[in-house]
Write a protein that holds these residues in place. Structure first.
Motif, PDB file in Angstrom:
ATOM      1  N   UNK A 170     -81.019 -38.435  69.537  1.00 44.80           N
ATOM      2  CA  UNK A 170     -81.644 -37.313  68.737  1.00 44.80           C
ATOM      3  C   UNK A 170     -82.595 -36.531  69.303  1.00 44.80           C
ATOM      4  N   UNK A 171     -83.434 -37.183  70.370  1.00 42.59           N
ATOM      5  CA  UNK A 171     -84.744 -36.477  71.078  1.00 42.59           C
ATOM      6  C   UNK A 171     -83.880 -35.644  72.054  1.00 42.59           C
ATOM      7  N   UNK A 172     -82.842 -36.337  72.878  1.00 42.47           N
ATOM      8  CA  UNK A 172     -82.264 -35.486  73.889  1.00 42.47           C
ATOM      9  C   UNK A 172     -81.388 -34.392  73.372  1.00 42.47           C
ATOM     10  N   UNK A 173     -80.846 -34.385  72.185  1.00 45.34           N
ATOM     11  CA  UNK A 173     -80.118 -33.531  71.617  1.00 45.34           C
ATOM     12  C   UNK A 173     -80.748 -32.390  71.320  1.00 45.34           C
ATOM     13  N   UNK A 174     -81.941 -32.590  70.703  1.00 40.67           N
ATOM     14  CA  UNK A 174     -82.998 -31.645  70.325  1.00 40.67           C
ATOM     15  C   UNK A 174     -83.528 -30.699  71.527  1.00 40.67           C
ATOM     16  N   UNK A 175     -83.788 -31.421  72.671  1.00 37.27           N
ATOM     17  CA  UNK A 175     -84.134 -30.939  74.000  1.00 37.27           C
ATOM     18  C   UNK A 175     -82.897 -30.195  74.395  1.00 37.27           C
ATOM     19  N   UNK A 176     -81.811 -30.271  74.459  1.00 33.73           N
ATOM     20  CA  UNK A 176     -80.657 -29.380  74.987  1.00 33.73           C
ATOM     21  C   UNK A 176     -80.692 -28.441  74.185  1.00 33.73           C
ATOM     22  N   UNK A 177     -80.627 -28.438  72.986  1.00 33.24           N
ATOM     23  CA  UNK A 177     -80.383 -27.275  72.037  1.00 33.24           C
ATOM     24  C   UNK A 177     -81.373 -26.356  72.189  1.00 33.24           C
ATOM     25  N   UNK A 178     -82.856 -26.755  72.487  1.00 34.11           N
ATOM     26  CA  UNK A 178     -83.915 -25.861  72.629  1.00 34.11           C
ATOM     27  C   UNK A 178     -83.592 -25.366  74.062  1.00 34.11           C
ATOM     28  N   UNK A 179     -82.986 -25.910  74.939  1.00 31.40           N
ATOM     29  CA  UNK A 179     -82.776 -25.333  76.192  1.00 31.40           C
ATOM     30  C   UNK A 179     -81.906 -24.105  76.269  1.00 31.40           C
ATOM     31  N   UNK A 180     -80.582 -24.474  75.381  1.00 37.15           N
ATOM     32  CA  UNK A 180     -79.650 -23.559  75.273  1.00 37.15           C
ATOM     33  C   UNK A 180     -80.137 -22.314  74.388  1.00 37.15           C
ATOM     34  N   UNK A 181     -81.167 -22.369  73.585  1.00 32.88           N
ATOM     35  CA  UNK A 181     -81.567 -21.162  73.160  1.00 32.88           C
ATOM     36  C   UNK A 181     -82.642 -20.217  73.881  1.00 32.88           C
ATOM     37  N   UNK A 182     -83.057 -21.101  74.979  1.00 29.09           N
ATOM     38  CA  UNK A 182     -83.918 -20.269  75.809  1.00 29.09           C
ATOM     39  C   UNK A 182     -83.039 -19.824  77.117  1.00 29.09           C
ATOM     40  N   UNK A 183     -81.876 -20.201  76.969  1.00 29.96           N
ATOM     41  CA  UNK A 183     -81.001 -19.734  78.428  1.00 29.96           C
ATOM     42  C   UNK A 183     -80.982 -18.330  78.205  1.00 29.96           C
ATOM     43  N   UNK A 184     -81.055 -17.394  79.058  1.00 26.41           N
ATOM     44  CA  UNK A 184     -80.790 -16.110  79.060  1.00 26.41           C
ATOM     45  C   UNK A 184     -79.391 -15.623  79.237  1.00 26.41           C
ATOM     46  N   UNK A 185     -79.135 -14.562  78.340  1.00 30.07           N
ATOM     47  CA  UNK A 185     -77.824 -14.210  78.155  1.00 30.07           C
ATOM     48  C   UNK A 185     -77.369 -13.518  79.782  1.00 30.07           C
ATOM     49  N   UNK A 186     -75.855 -13.402  79.657  1.00 31.61           N
ATOM     50  CA  UNK A 186     -75.398 -12.924  81.062  1.00 31.61           C
ATOM     51  C   UNK A 186     -75.754 -11.509  81.231  1.00 31.61           C
ATOM     52  N   UNK A 187     -76.315 -10.967  82.336  1.00 29.63           N
ATOM     53  CA  UNK A 187     -76.546  -9.714  82.670  1.00 29.63           C
ATOM     54  C   UNK A 187     -75.659  -8.994  82.358  1.00 29.63           C
ATOM     55  N   UNK A 188     -75.680  -7.488  82.233  1.00 32.54           N
ATOM     56  CA  UNK A 188     -74.741  -6.472  82.004  1.00 32.54           C
ATOM     57  C   UNK A 188     -74.499  -5.979  83.556  1.00 32.54           C
ATOM     58  N   UNK A 189     -73.150  -5.606  83.600  1.00 34.01           N
ATOM     59  CA  UNK A 189     -72.501  -5.293  84.915  1.00 34.01           C
ATOM     60  C   UNK A 189     -72.555  -3.653  85.147  1.00 34.01           C
ATOM     61  N   UNK A 190     -73.630  -2.795  84.888  1.00 34.86           N
ATOM     62  CA  UNK A 190     -73.811  -1.353  84.597  1.00 34.86           C
ATOM     63  C   UNK A 190     -74.792  -1.116  85.823  1.00 34.86           C
ATOM     64  N   UNK A 191     -74.639  -1.600  86.884  1.00 29.08           N
ATOM     65  CA  UNK A 191     -75.630  -0.972  87.846  1.00 29.08           C
ATOM     66  C   UNK A 191     -76.620  -1.877  88.544  1.00 29.08           C
ATOM     67  N   UNK A 192     -77.052  -1.554  89.434  1.00 23.77           N
ATOM     68  CA  UNK A 192     -78.042  -2.585  90.234  1.00 23.77           C
ATOM     69  C   UNK A 192     -79.189  -2.533  89.385  1.00 23.77           C
ATOM     70  N   UNK A 193     -80.033  -1.669  89.215  1.00 25.20           N
ATOM     71  CA  UNK A 193     -81.281  -1.688  88.469  1.00 25.20           C
ATOM     72  C   UNK A 193     -81.257  -1.955  86.853  1.00 25.20           C
ATOM     73  N   UNK A 194     -80.063  -1.733  86.323  1.00 22.71           N
ATOM     74  CA  UNK A 194     -79.817  -2.245  85.014  1.00 22.71           C
ATOM     75  C   UNK A 194     -79.875  -3.856  85.201  1.00 22.71           C
ATOM     76  N   UNK A 195     -78.902  -4.455  86.052  1.00 17.61           N
ATOM     77  CA  UNK A 195     -78.834  -5.916  86.232  1.00 17.61           C
ATOM     78  C   UNK A 195     -80.198  -6.479  86.463  1.00 17.61           C
ATOM     79  N   UNK A 196     -81.024  -5.922  87.329  1.00 19.98           N
ATOM     80  CA  UNK A 196     -82.113  -6.473  87.629  1.00 19.98           C
ATOM     81  C   UNK A 196     -83.064  -6.392  86.595  1.00 19.98           C
TER      82      UNK A 196
END
Length: 563
Positions: free
Chosen positions: A415-441
């Motif tokens: 239960x504790x590890x499942x909760x920790x992984x779920x919290x980590x998934x929520x903190x995971x940044x979404x994939x960056x857009x592919x519309x240019x160098x400055x926008x991706x950074x």
């Protein structure tokens, strides 16, 4: 190499079996003559000249082979040996239960400053000498109570020495027989068929001798360490009465004789413990007194079994032995391994579980997850979830934890590890857009800031933890490569999950919960709780006093007749 000077037999009594060899040879020869059909029709002196007996030579050869096999079997049973090997030893030694008299008589000053002070010093001396032997402690007055059960860690018993005093006992008196019975019960519950019991007291009643004799018949020797002097001293009892107490040497000697043990008056040096044999019984396996038991002679009789089996092959069928020998020589030789065909499904699953644990310790998480897969055990699913979380496969890790919880509902670690992984998934940044160098950074920078802000909630007083992948001071990639940005984000996320899994521990009452904002009222309450806990006294004596009182009340309720 075999040392001829060290060659000897472990079981030489088997050599007496060689005396039967002439009798067996005579029976073999007589059996061969009984199978000759012309023996009764032809005179014995004409039989060798009239009949050709080529089989007799073969019979003699078979007899010689049988005799050689018999000799090899007897020598193998005799146990030839020429070298010594290490033998694992028991780390415990003889188990010992010490029963201490804590009646008001231990406050007598005939052993200045008091008998009780000498008892504590002697117990500390004894525990230090038996640092690797099982030891338990019993305190008794009118009733006997367990201070510490049998344990190999003598330091745990030593924690209660300063708390030993007559005021921790619920009632005053001296019932040595109950102390012996309690010590025997501790030894039996620990699974020891034999052991030592040592009493520290200044007197003993007749019922104690009967209890000591009963303990000796059960295999537990009772020894006595006498407290006090012949002159004695006056002591005030708990009922305010003044009594003269002294060392009753004769009564204690009779008690030791009844318990098949020894008696010694208490001394300041370890001489009394040595006289009781307690120092030798508690010696560690590496000491001089037991060093010879660390090596034993190796039975090398198994080396005679291959030639014995080879001779047995020739007794099966003509030329069968030669064919089997040629077949064995032609087989490829390799290291023998147990075939999985002979394993039960649970044994195979257990071996896979052990192999997965080993791969997990090496850091090969993909290999560990593959080994855990297919094992229908809650622990295997839980370990697979941990391996998948370490590899960054969070959704599969959640599914593995769910499988573990189906088989074992309420599994706290899952239960504790499942909760920790779920919290980590929520903190995971979404994939960056592919519309240019400055926008991706820019997108990557905002995601990292959001993740770091979420990690820092509830722990504002601590500096934020940084890593090469997620630190704000690191220059953000300006290449605009979305795959590279995603790889860095995944690496940072895996590091946060590993840190959460490794540093996870049960939260104590009053501590702030990581990842949760702490309000001022909650912070004030936590500080107040910590201050209150610091004011709680660490009093082993109070613990023993309450424990003995409750146990005494329970015994009284059990012995009182029902109306």
């Amino acid at each position: 190499m075999i040392d001829p000077t060290a060659l000897h037999l472990l079981r030489p009594q088997w050599l007496w079996a060689l005396l039967a060899l002439p009798l067996l040879a005579w029976l073999w020869q007589r059996r061969g003559r009984a199978h000759m059909p012309w023996q009764d029709a032809v005179d014995p002196h004409l039989l060798p000249r009239l009949i050709e007996t080529p089989a007799s030579r073969r019979s003699r050869l078979h007899g010689a082979i049988a005799a050689l096999g018999y000799v090899l079997a007897v020598l193998a049973l005799a146990g030839p040996s020429w070298r010594q090997v290490e033998q694992p030893l028991s780390q415990g030694g003889t188990p010992l239960v010490v029963a201490v008299d804590l009646s008001s008589e231990t406050l007598a000053t005939d052993l200045p400053p008091s008998r009780l002070a000498h008892v504590r010093a002697k117990l500390a001396q004894l525990l230090q000498a038996r640092s690797s032997a099982p030891v338990g402690l019993v305190a008794y007055a009118d009733d006997a109570f367990t201070v510490a059960p049998l344990t190999d860690d003598a330091a745990n018993v030593g924690l209660f020495l300063d708390a030993l005093a007559p005021d921790v006992m619920p009632v005053d008196g001296r019932r040595t027989d109950r102390a012996i019975e309690r010590a025997v019960e501790l030894l039996r519950r620990a699974g020891y068929p034999q052991g030592e019991i040592v009493l520290l007291t200044g007197d003993a009643e007749a019922s104690a001798r009967e209890a000591a004799a009963s303990a000796a018949r059960a295999g537990y020797r009772v020894s006595v360490l006498g407290l006090g002097t012949d002159a004695g001293a006056l002591v005030r009892m708990r009922d305010r009465a003044i009594r003269q107490v002294r060392l009753e040497d004769q009564a204690l000697r009779a008690l030791a004789r009844a318990g098949d043990g020894r008696y010694a008056p208490l001394q300041s040096d370890p001489g009394d413990l040595r006289e009781l044999g307690l120092l030798d019984a508690g010696a560690s396996p590496g000491s001089e007194s037991r060093a010879s038991a660390g090596r034993v002679w190796q039975d090398e009789g198994y080396w005679l079994l291959p030639p014995l089996m080879l001779l047995a092959l020739f007794a099966l069928r003509r030329r069968a032995g030669v064919l089997l020998v040629l077949l064995c020589v032609g087989l490829p030789w390799s290291q023998a391994e147990a075939s999985s065909w002979w394993q039960r499904p649970d044994q195979a699953a257990y071996e896979r579980l052990l192999a997965g644990n080993e791969a997990y310790r090496r850091g090969d998480f993909d290999r560990a997850a593959a080994l855990y897969r297919g094992i229908t055990m809650a622990d295997a699913h839980y370990n697979r979830g941990n391996a998948l979380a370490k590899s960054g496969e969070y959704r599969d890790a959640i599914a593995a934890y769910d499988e573990a919880l189906k088989l074992q509902p309420g599994m706290a670690d899952a239960i504790a590890n499942r909760r920790a992984v779920l919290a980590a998934m929520k903190r995971q940044p979404p994939p960056a857009p592919k519309s240019g160098k400055q926008q991706g950074g820019k997108g990557n920078s905002q995601s990292d800031r959001g993740a770091q802000q979420k990690d820092g909630e509830g722990q504002r007083k601590q500096p934020p933890q940084s890593s090469p992948e997620s630190s704000q001071s690191q220059p953000q990639p300006q290449s605009g490569d979305a795959r590279e940005q995603q790889r860095q984000a995944d690496a940072a996320q895996r590091e946060r999950v590993q840190r959460a899994l490794q540093q996870r521990k049960p939260q104590r009452s009053g501590e702030p919960v990581p990842g949760k904002a702490e309000t001022p009222a909650e912070r004030e309450q936590r500080i107040a709780n910590e201050a209150w806990l610091r004011r709680v006294p660490d009093d082993p004596g109070g613990l023993l006093r309450a424990k003995f009182r409750l146990e005494h009340q329970r015994r009284q309720e059990q012995t009182e007749p029902t109306p």
